[in-house]
Every structure is written in structure tokens, then in C-alpha cells.
Design a protein around this motif. Sequence first.
Motif, PDB file in Angstrom:
ATOM      1  N   LEU A 172      51.640  45.683  28.308  1.00  0.00           N
ATOM      2  CA  LEU A 172      50.837  45.831  29.518  1.00  0.00           C
ATOM      3  C   LEU A 172      49.351  45.575  29.268  1.00  0.00           C
ATOM      4  CD1 LEU A 172      50.380  46.707  32.459  1.00  0.00           C
ATOM      5  CD2 LEU A 172      50.334  49.083  31.651  1.00  0.00           C
ATOM      6  N   CYS A 173      48.790  46.215  28.241  1.00  0.00           N
ATOM      7  CA  CYS A 173      47.348  46.078  28.001  1.00  0.00           C
ATOM      8  C   CYS A 173      46.964  44.626  27.763  1.00  0.00           C
ATOM      9  CB  CYS A 173      46.940  46.934  26.805  1.00  0.00           C
ATOM     10  SG  CYS A 173      47.054  48.713  27.105  1.00  0.00           S
ATOM     11  N   ALA A 174      47.728  43.948  26.917  1.00  0.00           N
ATOM     12  CA  ALA A 174      47.420  42.551  26.620  1.00  0.00           C
ATOM     13  C   ALA A 174      47.571  41.683  27.864  1.00  0.00           C
ATOM     14  CB  ALA A 174      48.321  42.051  25.501  1.00  0.00           C
ATOM     15  N   ALA A 175      48.573  41.970  28.701  1.00  0.00           N
ATOM     16  CA  ALA A 175      48.776  41.185  29.918  1.00  0.00           C
ATOM     17  C   ALA A 175      47.616  41.369  30.892  1.00  0.00           C
ATOM     18  CB  ALA A 175      50.091  41.575  30.573  1.00  0.00           C
ATOM     19  N   LEU A 176      47.129  42.608  31.039  1.00  0.00           N
ATOM     20  CA  LEU A 176      46.001  42.860  31.938  1.00  0.00           C
ATOM     21  C   LEU A 176      44.724  42.192  31.430  1.00  0.00           C
ATOM     22  CD1 LEU A 176      46.709  46.622  32.756  1.00  0.00           C
ATOM     23  CD2 LEU A 176      46.902  44.697  34.345  1.00  0.00           C
ATOM     24  N   GLN A 177      44.494  42.264  30.118  1.00  0.00           N
ATOM     25  CA  GLN A 177      43.305  41.628  29.564  1.00  0.00           C
ATOM     26  C   GLN A 177      43.389  40.102  29.674  1.00  0.00           C
ATOM     27  OE1 GLN A 177      40.598  43.089  28.787  1.00  0.00           O
ATOM     28  NE2 GLN A 177      39.499  41.260  28.062  1.00  0.00           N
ATOM     29  N   THR A 178      44.589  39.558  29.558  1.00  0.00           N
ATOM     30  CA  THR A 178      44.776  38.115  29.730  1.00  0.00           C
ATOM     31  C   THR A 178      44.431  37.696  31.154  1.00  0.00           C
ATOM     32  OG1 THR A 178      46.515  38.123  28.039  1.00  0.00           O
ATOM     33  CG2 THR A 178      46.419  36.217  29.508  1.00  0.00           C
ATOM     34  N   ILE A 179      44.832  38.495  32.131  1.00  0.00           N
ATOM     35  CA  ILE A 179      44.460  38.207  33.528  1.00  0.00           C
ATOM     36  C   ILE A 179      42.943  38.224  33.675  1.00  0.00           C
ATOM     37  CG2 ILE A 179      44.574  39.079  35.896  1.00  0.00           C
ATOM     38  CD1 ILE A 179      47.370  40.189  35.191  1.00  0.00           C
ATOM     39  N   ARG A 180      42.308  39.179  33.025  1.00  0.00           N
ATOM     40  CA  ARG A 180      40.848  39.282  33.142  1.00  0.00           C
ATOM     41  C   ARG A 180      40.140  38.081  32.524  1.00  0.00           C
ATOM     42  NH1 ARG A 180      38.101  43.296  34.895  1.00  0.00           N
ATOM     43  NH2 ARG A 180      39.759  44.843  34.647  1.00  0.00           N
ATOM     44  N   GLU A 181      40.696  37.529  31.450  1.00  0.00           N
ATOM     45  CA  GLU A 181      40.017  36.452  30.734  1.00  0.00           C
ATOM     46  C   GLU A 181      40.394  35.057  31.232  1.00  0.00           C
ATOM     47  OE1 GLU A 181      40.078  36.670  26.507  1.00  0.00           O
ATOM     48  OE2 GLU A 181      39.500  38.792  26.439  1.00  0.00           O
ATOM     49  N   ILE A 182      41.665  34.821  31.530  1.00  0.00           N
ATOM     50  CA  ILE A 182      42.064  33.454  31.917  1.00  0.00           C
ATOM     51  C   ILE A 182      42.783  33.406  33.257  1.00  0.00           C
ATOM     52  CG2 ILE A 182      42.281  32.767  29.494  1.00  0.00           C
ATOM     53  CD1 ILE A 182      45.328  32.849  29.854  1.00  0.00           C
ATOM     54  N   GLY A 183      42.865  34.555  33.928  1.00  0.00           N
ATOM     55  CA  GLY A 183      43.533  34.597  35.222  1.00  0.00           C
ATOM     56  C   GLY A 183      42.532  34.797  36.350  1.00  0.00           C
ATOM     57  N   ASP A 184      42.838  35.753  37.229  1.00  0.00           N
ATOM     58  CA  ASP A 184      42.009  36.031  38.402  1.00  0.00           C
ATOM     59  C   ASP A 184      41.474  37.460  38.296  1.00  0.00           C
ATOM     60  OD1 ASP A 184      40.849  36.351  40.874  1.00  0.00           O
ATOM     61  OD2 ASP A 184      42.494  35.428  41.986  1.00  0.00           O
ATOM     62  N   PRO A 185      40.331  37.667  37.602  1.00  0.00           N
ATOM     63  CA  PRO A 185      39.819  39.035  37.429  1.00  0.00           C
ATOM     64  C   PRO A 185      39.420  39.692  38.747  1.00  0.00           C
ATOM     65  CG  PRO A 185      38.215  37.411  36.651  1.00  0.00           C
ATOM     66  CD  PRO A 185      39.480  36.675  36.934  1.00  0.00           C
ATOM     67  N   GLU A 186      38.966  38.903  39.722  1.00  0.00           N
ATOM     68  CA  GLU A 186      38.606  39.485  41.020  1.00  0.00           C
ATOM     69  C   GLU A 186      39.840  40.059  41.712  1.00  0.00           C
ATOM     70  OE1 GLU A 186      37.697  36.440  40.057  1.00  0.00           O
ATOM     71  OE2 GLU A 186      35.542  36.749  39.724  1.00  0.00           O
ATOM     72  N   ALA A 187      40.962  39.326  41.644  1.00  0.00           N
ATOM     73  CA  ALA A 187      42.194  39.843  42.245  1.00  0.00           C
ATOM     74  C   ALA A 187      42.672  41.102  41.520  1.00  0.00           C
ATOM     75  CB  ALA A 187      43.280  38.768  42.203  1.00  0.00           C
ATOM     76  N   LEU A 188      42.491  41.133  40.200  1.00  0.00           N
ATOM     77  CA  LEU A 188      42.878  42.318  39.435  1.00  0.00           C
ATOM     78  C   LEU A 188      42.053  43.529  39.859  1.00  0.00           C
ATOM     79  CD1 LEU A 188      44.330  43.766  37.129  1.00  0.00           C
ATOM     80  CD2 LEU A 188      42.653  42.780  35.545  1.00  0.00           C
ATOM     81  N   ASP A 189      40.733  43.374  39.911  1.00  0.00           N
ATOM     82  CA  ASP A 189      39.889  44.494  40.331  1.00  0.00           C
ATOM     83  C   ASP A 189      40.186  44.889  41.771  1.00  0.00           C
ATOM     84  OD1 ASP A 189      38.665  44.484  37.851  1.00  0.00           O
ATOM     85  OD2 ASP A 189      37.003  43.184  38.497  1.00  0.00           O
ATOM     86  N   GLY A 190      40.457  43.886  42.613  1.00  0.00           N
ATOM     87  CA  GLY A 190      40.767  44.193  44.009  1.00  0.00           C
ATOM     88  C   GLY A 190      42.067  44.966  44.155  1.00  0.00           C
ATOM     89  N   ALA A 191      43.087  44.626  43.345  1.00  0.00           N
ATOM     90  CA  ALA A 191      44.369  45.331  43.421  1.00  0.00           C
ATOM     91  C   ALA A 191      44.230  46.779  42.979  1.00  0.00           C
ATOM     92  CB  ALA A 191      45.404  44.616  42.549  1.00  0.00           C
ATOM     93  N   ILE A 192      43.376  47.045  41.976  1.00  0.00           N
ATOM     94  CA  ILE A 192      43.151  48.417  41.528  1.00  0.00           C
ATOM     95  C   ILE A 192      42.398  49.203  42.600  1.00  0.00           C
ATOM     96  CG2 ILE A 192      42.092  49.863  39.760  1.00  0.00           C
ATOM     97  CD1 ILE A 192      44.493  48.190  38.813  1.00  0.00           C
ATOM     98  N   ASP A 193      41.362  48.604  43.161  1.00  0.00           N
ATOM     99  CA  ASP A 193      40.566  49.295  44.172  1.00  0.00           C
ATOM    100  C   ASP A 193      41.359  49.506  45.458  1.00  0.00           C
ATOM    101  OD1 ASP A 193      37.783  50.257  44.964  1.00  0.00           O
ATOM    102  OD2 ASP A 193      38.182  48.784  46.548  1.00  0.00           O
TER     103      ASP A 193
END
Length: 393
Positions: free
Chosen positions: A235-256
Amino acid sequence: MLHTLAVHNYRSINTLLVPLGPLNVITGANGSGKSNLYRALRLLAETAQGGVVNALAREGGLASSFWAGPELVSRRMRDGSVPVQATQRDGPKRLRLGFAGEDFSYAISLGLPESNSGETRDTPSFFALDPEIKREVIWAGAVYRPAAVLVERKGPMVRVRDGRDWRLLSQHTASFDSLFAQVGGDSHCPEVLRLRELMRGWRFYDHFRSDAEAPARQPQLGTRTPVLHHDGRDLCAALQTIREIGDPEALDGAIDDAFPGSRLQIEAYDGLFSLQLRQPGLLRPLKAAELSDGTLRYLLLVAALLTPRPPTLMVLNEPETSLHPDLLPALGRLIIQAAQRSQVWVVSHSRRLIAALEQYPECRAIVLDKELGQTQVLGQDSILEQPLWRWPD
């Protein structure tokens, strides 16, 4: 995208044709056959992995996987005029699975070994009850026609179309191997390779661990992980991968969206990744070991759905498990976002999640029902309401 899923003679499914769209929600009462439809799709995926025979063995063998009712349920059986009884079988007993796609379609037929095959053995095989692959066909377009067949397998023989003629690829294909395993690398049939890789890319998420000893709660060695493991161990590596090469805005938006004001943090020390969730009002972030089962499961779903490497098909089996009802609208919005990049299946009991998903204009709600033990799609009362499908001869 798949347009139709076809299943015949599998557990509670006598014959079922399911029309599909970009986002598909499978629902129905307990015991209506949702799990059997999900397992049928997994069996189809196993053909491309070379494990369909083993998968059937884990289910108790092919004989116990067959539909237990009569081959044909007549109208008089349905209205109670006559009791449910066996009917005369038109052909050998087969489990058949198939799908219609945009470019290529595929069907497979499995049966039990012939008891009178004429083979003579000094010692009977221990594998005499293993199912055999009797027939496989790949054709162009959505509807089967003999003229559209590109590759076909009959028993041990596999041939591929070559202009107006046929080229023989194999005469001794093992009965337990799919043509994907036998000729998937042959340069003369790129259709097999393309379809195999497409099916191997399907992702199924139905067994996320969230118990106290779950790997997702522990610091883990991290490497770039564009695809979350099916049990969520990375999980941790997958989330960090999204932050670095994916869509970090969508990740932060999904958490918020789910936890207003919260921020996700990934810490790394000596190559070990650990997860922390900073929430408003707390003086320190919560570690993964401190998160509730529902919160951890939501983060796992975020990592799966925001993958930087979207599959052609993603299947979520009861994603609402352990989630508080207030999280379901946020999960629904996340699934809708994923459905714009991948075809998505959701098997669910949750009315609140289903209502959230049905806000998407291209959502297809498939309600399963059971009549006389037979799984049916509610509303498919006649052949005219079913998607067009023909099984290969």
C-alpha cells in the motif's frame, strides 16, 4: 471494453448473458448468484494465466461446478404445471464461458474426460477427473460467425486463419492447457498474444487485509508500484507511486473527500515505507497500525482505483465491506473517476453505494434474481431483451 459476458452451465447459472458498459454494478438478493457470476469472470481470466483447470479443482472439480438443474427449464416447470425434472440432453455436458469485445471475442468450453476414449494404460492416471479444454475460439467482432473465426481449437488441434485457408499450429495441445499457453507467443497469430495480454491485465480486488497483522499496517520495503497487489501488501509504495508518477491532486482530493482536512504522509527510513494520516485536531499523525479497518480499507481502494497504470478491466467485489456508510458517496465518486479510464465492475449489496454510482450516466445496473434455483438478469424476460450472442458450434 467488453460488451457481453456469457456463462453456461456453471453453478447457479444455466445460461446467462450479461450486457456490459463502462461502469457495471452487479447487485441482487443474497443467494441470487452474484458470487457465481464474479467467479465465472475470474475463471475466464485464469484461461489467459494458464490456471483454469487448477482454479476449477480448487472449487471442488468440474463435476461439482456444473449447473445442478435440468438443461431446459420449460414454461410449464416455471408455472408449476409439472415438477422440475430432467430433460433430454442435446449434447455432451460442457461448462462454457465467453465474452464479446470491441475488436476480438473469445469462448472456451470445458468438459470431463471421455470414459470410452479407447486409450489403454498400464496404470490409470491419477488425473482422470481433471477437466479438459474441448473447444476454444477467437473471432473478430462481437457476434460469432464461422467466417469471422481467427483462431480455433478443437480438442488437441489448434489452427489459425491464413487468408481464405487455415494454418495448423498444433496437433498435440495438452487437454489441460489453453491455446493462450500453447501458441500465445507464435508470431503467426498476434490476435492470441493481444487477447492474452489484455486478459492478463484484468484486476480483481476482493481480499484486502485490514486485520492487526495485515502487511499494509507494517513498514514495508518500497519500490515503485504502479499496480497495487491484490491483498494490499504494498500500500505505502503504491500511494507514493501515485504521488510521484500518477495524479497527486486526485490522491489528495480523495483523502479530503472522505476525511475533510486530513493529509496523507508516506515516511521512508532505510528503504522501509510507512503510512501516516494527519487529521485536524490531533497533535501527531496516526500510524497505519492505529487506523480503523474502514479507514485502512478506504486507503487501499484509493491506491487501487488511482493506479498510474489503469487496466482494461477492474473488478471490485463488495468494496463497501468495513466502510462506514458516510464514506460510500466518496468511494462512489472515486469509482466513477476510475471508470473514465478503465471498464469497472462492482459487486455490491450497499444501496447507498449503488445510488452514488448510478449518478454516472454510463452506469449499467445489473440486478440478479433467482427462479427455480437459476440465476437470471432481472428484466431479461425474453430473448429480445438479451444481448446478441452465439456460442461456437
